[in-house]
Design a protein around this motif. Structure first.
Motif, PDB file in Angstrom:
ATOM      1  N   PRO A 108       4.969  17.199 -14.688  1.00  0.00           N
ATOM      2  CA  PRO A 108       4.235  18.166 -15.521  1.00  0.00           C
ATOM      3  C   PRO A 108       3.169  17.489 -16.392  1.00  0.00           C
ATOM      4  N   GLU A 109       3.462  16.284 -16.854  1.00  0.00           N
ATOM      5  CA  GLU A 109       2.488  15.566 -17.673  1.00  0.00           C
ATOM      6  C   GLU A 109       1.211  15.291 -16.886  1.00  0.00           C
ATOM      7  N   ALA A 110       1.378  14.949 -15.614  1.00  0.00           N
ATOM      8  CA  ALA A 110       0.213  14.687 -14.769  1.00  0.00           C
ATOM      9  C   ALA A 110      -0.605  15.953 -14.582  1.00  0.00           C
ATOM     10  N   ALA A 111       0.064  17.081 -14.436  1.00  0.00           N
ATOM     11  CA  ALA A 111      -0.655  18.351 -14.290  1.00  0.00           C
ATOM     12  C   ALA A 111      -1.468  18.636 -15.553  1.00  0.00           C
ATOM     13  N   ASP A 112      -0.889  18.351 -16.717  1.00  0.00           N
ATOM     14  CA  ASP A 112      -1.612  18.554 -17.973  1.00  0.00           C
ATOM     15  C   ASP A 112      -2.830  17.649 -18.051  1.00  0.00           C
ATOM     16  N   VAL A 113      -2.667  16.395 -17.663  1.00  0.00           N
ATOM     17  CA  VAL A 113      -3.781  15.453 -17.685  1.00  0.00           C
ATOM     18  C   VAL A 113      -4.866  15.906 -16.713  1.00  0.00           C
ATOM     19  N   ASN A 114      -4.469  16.348 -15.524  1.00  0.00           N
ATOM     20  CA  ASN A 114      -5.458  16.810 -14.540  1.00  0.00           C
ATOM     21  C   ASN A 114      -6.220  18.026 -15.060  1.00  0.00           C
ATOM     22  N   THR A 115      -5.520  18.938 -15.717  1.00  0.00           N
ATOM     23  CA  THR A 115      -6.168  20.128 -16.283  1.00  0.00           C
ATOM     24  C   THR A 115      -7.149  19.724 -17.376  1.00  0.00           C
ATOM     25  N   THR A 116      -6.722  18.835 -18.254  1.00  0.00           N
ATOM     26  CA  THR A 116      -7.581  18.360 -19.340  1.00  0.00           C
ATOM     27  C   THR A 116      -8.826  17.671 -18.786  1.00  0.00           C
ATOM     28  N   MET A 117      -8.644  16.822 -17.780  1.00  0.00           N
ATOM     29  CA  MET A 117      -9.786  16.121 -17.186  1.00  0.00           C
ATOM     30  C   MET A 117     -10.750  17.096 -16.515  1.00  0.00           C
ATOM     31  N   ALA A 118     -10.213  18.109 -15.844  1.00  0.00           N
ATOM     32  CA  ALA A 118     -11.073  19.104 -15.197  1.00  0.00           C
ATOM     33  C   ALA A 118     -11.891  19.856 -16.250  1.00  0.00           C
ATOM     34  N   GLU A 119     -11.260  20.191 -17.373  1.00  0.00           N
ATOM     35  CA  GLU A 119     -11.975  20.879 -18.448  1.00  0.00           C
ATOM     36  C   GLU A 119     -13.066  19.989 -19.032  1.00  0.00           C
ATOM     37  N   ARG A 120     -12.777  18.713 -19.226  1.00  0.00           N
ATOM     38  CA  ARG A 120     -13.768  17.777 -19.764  1.00  0.00           C
ATOM     39  C   ARG A 120     -14.921  17.586 -18.784  1.00  0.00           C
ATOM     40  N   ASP A 121     -14.599  17.483 -17.492  1.00  0.00           N
ATOM     41  CA  ASP A 121     -15.650  17.327 -16.483  1.00  0.00           C
ATOM     42  C   ASP A 121     -16.575  18.534 -16.476  1.00  0.00           C
ATOM     43  N   LYS A 122     -15.997  19.731 -16.577  1.00  0.00           N
ATOM     44  CA  LYS A 122     -16.808  20.953 -16.587  1.00  0.00           C
ATOM     45  C   LYS A 122     -17.673  21.001 -17.838  1.00  0.00           C
ATOM     46  N   HIS A 140       0.838  -1.198   0.000  1.00  0.00           N
ATOM     47  CA  HIS A 140       0.000   0.000   0.000  1.00  0.00           C
ATOM     48  C   HIS A 140       0.876   1.253   0.000  1.00  0.00           C
ATOM     49  N   ALA A 141       1.902   1.267   0.835  1.00  0.00           N
ATOM     50  CA  ALA A 141       2.806   2.422   0.898  1.00  0.00           C
ATOM     51  C   ALA A 141       3.506   2.638  -0.441  1.00  0.00           C
ATOM     52  N   THR A 142       3.918   1.567  -1.083  1.00  0.00           N
ATOM     53  CA  THR A 142       4.558   1.670  -2.394  1.00  0.00           C
ATOM     54  C   THR A 142       3.587   2.245  -3.422  1.00  0.00           C
ATOM     55  N   SER A 143       2.349   1.799  -3.375  1.00  0.00           N
ATOM     56  CA  SER A 143       1.338   2.278  -4.303  1.00  0.00           C
ATOM     57  C   SER A 143       1.055   3.764  -4.102  1.00  0.00           C
ATOM     58  N   VAL A 144       0.895   4.166  -2.856  1.00  0.00           N
ATOM     59  CA  VAL A 144       0.634   5.574  -2.555  1.00  0.00           C
ATOM     60  C   VAL A 144       1.815   6.436  -2.996  1.00  0.00           C
ATOM     61  N   GLY A 145       3.020   5.986  -2.691  1.00  0.00           N
ATOM     62  CA  GLY A 145       4.207   6.737  -3.086  1.00  0.00           C
ATOM     63  C   GLY A 145       4.329   6.867  -4.591  1.00  0.00           C
ATOM     64  N   SER A 146       4.042   5.797  -5.307  1.00  0.00           N
ATOM     65  CA  SER A 146       4.096   5.843  -6.769  1.00  0.00           C
ATOM     66  C   SER A 146       3.069   6.823  -7.321  1.00  0.00           C
ATOM     67  N   SER A 147       1.891   6.824  -6.752  1.00  0.00           N
ATOM     68  CA  SER A 147       0.848   7.754  -7.193  1.00  0.00           C
ATOM     69  C   SER A 147       1.262   9.196  -6.943  1.00  0.00           C
ATOM     70  N   GLU A 148       1.819   9.447  -5.765  1.00  0.00           N
ATOM     71  CA  GLU A 148       2.256  10.803  -5.446  1.00  0.00           C
ATOM     72  C   GLU A 148       3.357  11.262  -6.387  1.00  0.00           C
ATOM     73  N   LEU A 149       4.289  10.385  -6.698  1.00  0.00           N
ATOM     74  CA  LEU A 149       5.354  10.748  -7.628  1.00  0.00           C
ATOM     75  C   LEU A 149       4.812  10.999  -9.027  1.00  0.00           C
ATOM     76  N   ALA A 150       3.873  10.157  -9.455  1.00  0.00           N
ATOM     77  CA  ALA A 150       3.301  10.319 -10.791  1.00  0.00           C
ATOM     78  C   ALA A 150       2.530  11.630 -10.914  1.00  0.00           C
ATOM     79  N   GLU A 151       1.851  12.029  -9.850  1.00  0.00           N
ATOM     80  CA  GLU A 151       1.076  13.270  -9.876  1.00  0.00           C
ATOM     81  C   GLU A 151       1.964  14.510  -9.852  1.00  0.00           C
ATOM     82  N   ALA A 152       3.208  14.359  -9.469  1.00  0.00           N
ATOM     83  CA  ALA A 152       4.108  15.498  -9.353  1.00  0.00           C
ATOM     84  C   ALA A 152       4.748  15.884 -10.684  1.00  0.00           C
TER      85      ALA A 152
END
Length: 71
Positions: free
Chosen positions: A41-55, A27-39
C-alpha cells in the motif's frame, strides 16, 4: 594449488556459464524485489503522489511555455 569448484578453471577463472547464471540470478532477485515492493500500500501511495507531482509539473511547464509565447 588449491582445488577449485567445477565452475572455475585451474587458473581460478570462472566459466562463462557460471557468470551468466550468477548475473541472471541477481537480475531475477532484483526484479522480484521490485515487484514485491510495488505491491505494498505504501508503494501505491508513493506512485499516486508521484503521478500528481508529474501532472502538476507538466501543467506548470505548459503555463510557462504559454507565457513565453505571449498567450
Amino acid at each position: 594449488m588449491t582445488e577449485q569448484p567445477g565452475d572455475y578453471s585451474e587458473a581460478g577463472v570462472p566459466s562463462f556459464d557460471f557468470v551468466r547464471n550468477k548475473i541472471e540470478g541477481r537480475h531475477a532477485t532484483s526484479v522480484g524485489s521490485s515487484e514485491l515492493a510495488e505491491a505494498t500500500p505504501e508503494a501505491a501511495d508513493v506512485n499516486t503522489t508521484m503521478a500528481e507531482r508529474d501532472k502538476a509539473g507538466a501543467d506548470r511547464l505548459e503555463q510557462i511555455r504559454k507565457a513565453m509565447r505571449g498567450e
